[in-house]
Design a protein around this motif. Structure first.
Motif, PDB file in Angstrom:
ATOM      1  N   VAL A 295       3.241 -76.026  10.479  1.00  7.10           N
ATOM      2  CA  VAL A 295       4.523 -75.459  10.040  1.00  7.10           C
ATOM      3  C   VAL A 295       4.661 -75.606   8.525  1.00  7.10           C
ATOM      4  N   LYS A 296       4.259 -76.751   7.989  1.00  7.00           N
ATOM      5  CA  LYS A 296       4.333 -76.968   6.539  1.00  7.00           C
ATOM      6  C   LYS A 296       3.488 -75.943   5.786  1.00  7.00           C
ATOM      7  N   GLN A 297       2.395 -75.515   6.404  1.00  6.35           N
ATOM      8  CA  GLN A 297       1.466 -74.577   5.763  1.00  6.35           C
ATOM      9  C   GLN A 297       1.762 -73.123   6.134  1.00  6.35           C
ATOM     10  N   GLY A 298       2.831 -72.907   6.897  1.00  7.47           N
ATOM     11  CA  GLY A 298       3.184 -71.550   7.287  1.00  7.47           C
ATOM     12  C   GLY A 298       2.238 -70.949   8.317  1.00  7.47           C
ATOM     13  N   GLN A 299       1.635 -71.813   9.119  1.00  6.10           N
ATOM     14  CA  GLN A 299       0.678 -71.358  10.126  1.00  6.10           C
ATOM     15  C   GLN A 299       1.137 -71.754  11.517  1.00  6.10           C
TER      16      GLN A 299
END
Length: 107
Positions: free
Chosen positions: A62-66
């Motif tokens: 989630v932090k990496q937008g994945q």
């Protein structure tokens, strides 16, 4: 796992999830790749029973937008979790919370 790392994953998941509103549950479902009728917390909770993701990986993704890696079944998830030692501490699981919906028995 050290106390600092344990507190970190618990806090990171709690920060990500929020207060537990329907919007929070729906975001969690979307973030793990679920679609369909997610119009209530109960429907979200039921849908999440079919998903096998590592909670540490979920937070990182989630932090990496994945999207996090989804495992085919609980056994695959258990093997990965034990091998990588990315274990969410059971003592921090609330009875009806989102972590409970994602938690699988890995031992």
């Amino acid at each position: 796992m050290g106390k600092k790392k344990t507190r970190s994953i618990v806090q990171e998941f709690n920060d990500y999830f929020g207060t537990g509103t329907l919007d929070d549950w729906q975001r969690l479902c979307r973030d793990v790749g679920l679609e369909g009728d997610l119009s209530s917390i109960t429907k979200c909770r039921k849908a999440l029973r079919t998903v096998h993701v590592n909670i540490h990986d979920l937070v990182d993704a989630v932090k990496q937008g994945q999207r996090p890696r989804r495992f085919r079944n609980a056994q695959e998830l258990a093997e990965y979790t034990l091998r990588t030692r990315k274990i969410y501490p059971k003592r921090f699981v609330k009875e009806m919370g989102p972590v409970k919906a994602l938690l699988r028995n890995i031992l």
